[in-house]
Design a protein around this motif. Structure first.
Motif, PDB file in Angstrom:
ATOM      1  N   THR A 400       0.830  -1.208   0.000  1.00 28.77           N
ATOM      2  CA  THR A 400       0.000   0.000   0.000  1.00 28.77           C
ATOM      3  C   THR A 400       0.863   1.256   0.000  1.00 28.77           C
ATOM      4  O   THR A 400       1.659   1.464   0.916  1.00 28.77           O
ATOM      5  CB  THR A 400      -0.909   0.036   1.250  1.00 28.77           C
ATOM      6  N   ASP A 401       0.711   2.086  -1.023  1.00 27.84           N
ATOM      7  CA  ASP A 401       1.324   3.408  -0.984  1.00 27.84           C
ATOM      8  C   ASP A 401       0.615   4.265   0.061  1.00 27.84           C
ATOM      9  O   ASP A 401      -0.539   4.013   0.417  1.00 27.84           O
ATOM     10  CB  ASP A 401       1.193   4.096  -2.347  1.00 27.84           C
ATOM     11  N   TRP A 403      -1.552   7.196   1.448  1.00 30.53           N
ATOM     12  CA  TRP A 403      -2.753   7.741   0.821  1.00 30.53           C
ATOM     13  C   TRP A 403      -3.353   8.815   1.721  1.00 30.53           C
ATOM     14  O   TRP A 403      -3.048   8.915   2.898  1.00 30.53           O
ATOM     15  CB  TRP A 403      -3.783   6.630   0.590  1.00 30.53           C
ATOM     16  N   GLY A 404      -4.225   9.606   1.122  1.00 34.10           N
ATOM     17  CA  GLY A 404      -5.010  10.543   1.913  1.00 34.10           C
ATOM     18  C   GLY A 404      -4.224  11.777   2.325  1.00 34.10           C
ATOM     19  O   GLY A 404      -3.053  11.937   2.032  1.00 34.10           O
ATOM     20  N   TRP A 444       6.813   0.488  -1.691  1.00 29.44           N
ATOM     21  CA  TRP A 444       5.597   1.294  -1.684  1.00 29.44           C
ATOM     22  C   TRP A 444       5.964   2.636  -1.054  1.00 29.44           C
ATOM     23  O   TRP A 444       6.618   2.686  -0.015  1.00 29.44           O
ATOM     24  CB  TRP A 444       4.496   0.587  -0.887  1.00 29.44           C
ATOM     25  N   THR A 447       2.815   9.063   1.014  1.00 31.69           N
ATOM     26  CA  THR A 447       1.995  10.085   0.366  1.00 31.69           C
ATOM     27  C   THR A 447       2.883  11.236  -0.102  1.00 31.69           C
ATOM     28  O   THR A 447       3.790  11.656   0.628  1.00 31.69           O
ATOM     29  CB  THR A 447       0.961  10.641   1.359  1.00 31.69           C
ATOM     30  N   ASP A 538       3.724   7.259 -11.290  1.00 35.77           N
ATOM     31  CA  ASP A 538       4.019   8.392 -10.410  1.00 35.77           C
ATOM     32  C   ASP A 538       4.653   9.545 -11.171  1.00 35.77           C
ATOM     33  O   ASP A 538       4.392  10.718 -10.881  1.00 35.77           O
ATOM     34  CB  ASP A 538       4.944   7.950  -9.276  1.00 35.77           C
ATOM     35  N   TYR A 543       4.247  13.051  -9.216  1.00 37.01           N
ATOM     36  CA  TYR A 543       4.720  12.766  -7.859  1.00 37.01           C
ATOM     37  C   TYR A 543       6.229  12.540  -7.824  1.00 37.01           C
ATOM     38  O   TYR A 543       6.881  12.789  -6.808  1.00 37.01           O
ATOM     39  CB  TYR A 543       4.036  11.515  -7.294  1.00 37.01           C
TER      40      TYR A 543
END
Length: 583
Positions: A400-401, A403-404, A444, A447, A538, A543
């Motif tokens: 999981t990268d 997030w949020g 991963w 954010t 990305d 990013y």
């Protein structure tokens, strides 16, 4: 057995719904933007079937309140155990009576059945001000707990259903934001009264004995789930340490050490070896320390596990008195919910990474706190915590990268509407956007970091408390650490100031700008193992730059058609790996 299980789900689900209804009530009736926009509070329900209260239900809220509220409820009950009556409503904010920092206030209302207090709806909220020397309550010059703001020991603000107006007036009079505070307190009290009515209906329907039995079953279910998770980790003792940059009064590299011992399904967290308590206001009271420790544990468990006392039963915590994780009076604690709270959760997760690497990550809370205050046209004071400048920072986890816009310790806090923020404060959000190459890389990644500009239109004053500059948010399992945060006040003017550690009450003229560079989160795993197609994605999203794709991830991207050159990437990664092994 099946009927008991069904009833347990019905009662447990009803209590969860009551907690959520309390949360909605506070949001919709409070005056302060901290409540009705940012949602910086937590609601829950406790039971009092034994000597100690037990958390039985909690609505999604400010996660760092997750277990801090438990200590506050226990201290309130201890203070009034033999003097509780229907209609009583209790209040506390004192860090040395189960609080975290004195800006977090807890209100509890006992619900009676057959003349005994059975269940306790509670609200814990971050207030916009708490008296004391500075507006907003964050005082980097604080030298003792009284410099942090008004201490409220356990007291009654309602007694037998009657409002104690003298106590209420005393509290409101000692607050700069009295025009907000009275409404906010009424919202918290109203939520508890609504919950009390709902709970009373359930007690009348099921009776206390059956209600407590179903609560026992639900707590046992949570405990079994958490114990199953802990039991999957290899037995042993695992240690890690991390550091806060400073205490805002000249002491640097404040250590938090966590030693995690796994024995079957039991987990013990020992903070022995952490720095002695410090002069500055980052000392973490015991309830705050245990809360951040449990937040770390909860991020390692499945998210569908009900949040209740069962989470705590398998875990014990040791925090030596007189240390930064368990100070003694009168050490100041005003900034503990950010610093060293972030380091507490981080140290726990770094230790767990040694035995359960696939379960850790995502923690990132090293906030560059900058709050602004002033006086509006009507003569009312305002305090803006500049929430937009703290967004970002969530780290990565296994598969999981990041997030949020908020890290997990603040996931219940919502990003205020820019439009409403500009109505409620004399401010403008000029910029709020991701920045390339400003996060921890990894298999991963964290954010992306943020570039944020906030402009205040009237004369104002801003204080800044930097964190995560030298000791940045950690990556996990070979993932890279996050970069450094940066804040500039009076940006673009002749009085521009790049804040290194702290800035106190910096005067800003109308139009003054605060510039935030909020770093992203830490990575998880070796960046050279990241899927090249994810790196390319990305790059296309802005990013990661093409240069950083090669340097950080070993991925060679052709500039003309923005595609991955697989042959060059494999050769580059292999040669870099050999070089690292030889080094």
């Amino acid at each position: 057995m099946d009927q008991d299980m069904i009833l347990s789900q019905v009662v447990g689900g009803s209590l969860d719904a009551i907690a959520r209804e309390m949360s909605a009530t506070v949001t919709r009736t409070a005056r302060s933007p901290l409540f009705n926009e940012a949602h910086d509070f937590t609601t829950g329900v406790f039971d009092l079937s034994g000597r100690k209260s037990r958390l039985v239900a909690q609505a999604p809220g400010c996660t760092l309140h997750l277990y801090a509220i438990v200590g506050a409820v226990d201290h309130l009950i201890d203070a009034f155990r033999y003097d509780l009556h229907p209609g009583d409503i209790l209040l506390v904010n004192d860090p040395y009576h189960g609080g975290s920092h004195s800006l977090d206030w807890t209100i509890v209302m006992p619900v009676f059945y057959n003349r005994k207090p059975i269940l306790l709806p509670a609200v814990r909220s971050h207030m916009g001000d708490n008296g004391g020397p500075v507006a907003g309550g964050y005082n980097p010059k604080s030298q003792d707990i009284w410099h942090d703001g008004l201490r409220i020991p356990p007291l009654k603000i309602y007694e037998r259903g009657e409002k104690r107006q003298d106590v209420f007036d005393l509290i409101v009079a000692n607050n700069r934001l009295s025009h907000w505070l009275e409404g906010d307190l009424d919202a918290m009290i109203g939520a508890c009264k609504l919950a009390a009515g709902r709970i009373q209906q359930m007690l009348d329907q099921y009776g206390a004995e059956k209600m407590i039995g179903t609560i026992d079953n639900r707590i046992s279910y949570t405990e079994r789930r958490v114990r199953d998770e802990i039991a999957s980790w290899p037995d042993g003792t695992y240690s890690a340490e991390t550091y806060a940059d400073h205490d805002f009064q000249g002491n640097h590299d404040i250590k938090v050490k966590a030693t995690v011992t796994v024995t079957g399904s039991d987990l013990h967290i020992d903070f022995t070896g952490s720095s002695p308590q410090v002069d500055g206001f980052i000392n973490s009271p015991l309830s705050n320390t245990t809360s951040f420790a449990f937040v770390g544990i909860s991020t390692c468990c499945d998210e569908d596990i009900p949040i209740n006392e069962g989470y705590m039963n398998p875990v014990t915590v040791t925090a030596p008195e007189g240390t930064v994780v368990n100070p003694v009076l009168p050490a100041p604690c005003g900034h503990a919910t950010a610093c060293v709270g972030a380091e507490i959760a981080e140290a726990v997760l770094l230790a767990i990474a040694e035995c359960a690497p696939k379960r850790v990550g995502v923690n990132a809370h090293k906030l560059p706190l900058a709050y602004t205050n002033g006086v509006d046209e009507g003569g009312n004071q305002w305090v803006n915590l500049n929430f937009f400048g703290y967004t970002g920072g969530a780290g990565a986890a296994y598969q999981t990268d990041g997030w949020g816009l908020y890290p997990p310790v603040m996931t219940g806090v919502t990003l205020p509407s820019i439009e409403m923020n500009e109505i409620q404060y004399p401010s403008r959000v000029l910029r709020h956007e991701y920045v390339a190459d400003f996060t921890g890389s990894g298999k991963w990644r964290g954010t992306p970091g943020l570039d944020v500009q906030i402009q205040h239109l009237d004369n104002s004053s801003t204080s800044v408390m930097m964190a995560g500059v030298r000791n940045t948010t950690k990556g996990f399992v070979g993932g890279h650490d996050a970069p450094s945060n940066k804040v500039i006040v009076n940006y673009g003017s002749e009085n521009e100031q790049d804040v290194e550690e702290t800035a106190f009450a910096i005067k800003m003229p109308p139009g003054g700008i605060i510039q935030f560079y909020r770093a992203g989160g830490g990575g998880w795993g070796d960046p050279f193992e990241r899927d090249p197609e994810l790196v390319l994605e990305d790059v296309k999203n802005g990013y990661v730059s093409i240069e950083a794709a090669e340097k950080e991830y070993g991925v060679i991207i052709d500039r003309e058609d923005l595609s991955v050159n697989i042959d060059k990437t494999n050769r580059h990664r292999n040669s870099s790996k050999k070089k690292r092994m030889s080094d």
